[in-house]
Scaffold this active site. Sequence first.
Site, PDB file in Angstrom:
ATOM      1  N   ASP A 149      63.951 -90.264 -30.444  1.00  0.00           N
ATOM      2  CA  ASP A 149      65.392 -90.280 -30.714  1.00  0.00           C
ATOM      3  C   ASP A 149      66.004 -91.584 -30.204  1.00  0.00           C
ATOM      4  OD1 ASP A 149      65.095 -87.693 -31.583  1.00  0.00           O
ATOM      5  OD2 ASP A 149      65.765 -86.812 -29.683  1.00  0.00           O
TER       6      ASP A 149
HETATM    7  N1  URA Z   1      61.695 -84.701 -28.176  1.00  0.00           N
HETATM    8  C1  URA Z   1      62.997 -85.010 -28.315  1.00  0.00           C
HETATM    9  O1  URA Z   1      63.863 -84.144 -28.233  1.00  0.00           O
HETATM   10  N2  URA Z   1      63.318 -86.291 -28.545  1.00  0.00           N
HETATM   11  C2  URA Z   1      62.419 -87.282 -28.620  1.00  0.00           C
HETATM   12  O2  URA Z   1      62.772 -88.441 -28.818  1.00  0.00           O
HETATM   13  C3  URA Z   1      61.061 -86.947 -28.462  1.00  0.00           C
HETATM   14  C4  URA Z   1      60.723 -85.647 -28.247  1.00  0.00           C
END
Ligand code: URA
Length: 266
Positions: free
Chosen positions: A134
Amino acid sequence: MKEKSQQGKHYKKQGKKFTKGGKKAEDKTSGLIRLNKYLADAGICSRREADVLIASGAVKVNGKVVTQLGTKVSLSDKVQYGGQTLKREKLRYLLLNKPKGFITTSDDPQNRKTVMSLVEKACEERIYPVGRLDRNTTGLLLFTNDGDLAKKLTHPSHNVKKIYHVVLDKNLTKKDMLSIAQGLQLEDGFIRADTIANVGDGKDKKEVGIELHSGKNHIVRRIFEHLGYKVVKLDRVFFAGLTKKDLPRGKWRFLTPKEVGLLKRI
Ligand code: URA
């Protein structure tokens, strides 16, 4: 180019690469390579997906459509897909310690900062991220132009291990930690942490380490949000055997041949 029926017989064992099923994908002694591997090495797709492209008539060798699976080509053959002549590229593998604020995409219509901008000077080959983090997640993100390896590392059946350091907005209760360890039903299925524990001496119950093999989008945030927590910080500290050791935030490094070998054996 060699059609399938012409191969076989006289190859020596040395200098060859074998596919999982024992078939030769590359023969360094003759310089011949399977067409599906050629497409994967050019970063088009995985070898399996390449077989589908070949069978559908989308690939040309020296100007002729080739649909025969198992066809081998040499470096002097001209391979075309989607109207473009493909280069057999050097395979690249690099690891980035992603900072906050960058999105995992190759192209963002909204012109936001992307992870590609952090590795653009790394090599000439067109590499792409394996899976995604993310925008506000930090930590390990692998890039490659090896279509086969990328597919393998993102496929759920390979159980690739990831560890995240999570900082929550409030203390994680024992009961909730237990539910995460035993498994939760989220909207897209059941999810269970392989391991979950408090970080450090365990006094700060807002900080946990969680080991998962799921690669589903936003999975860590969704697990904690399901139980009423907010994830304040999320850092991927381990990915498929790779760690952040000697890799400061925002920096990348190429994997060593040994590391690449280990990833291929997953
Ligand atoms: N899980 C998440 O919620 N975000 C990420 O970036 C990776 C794993």
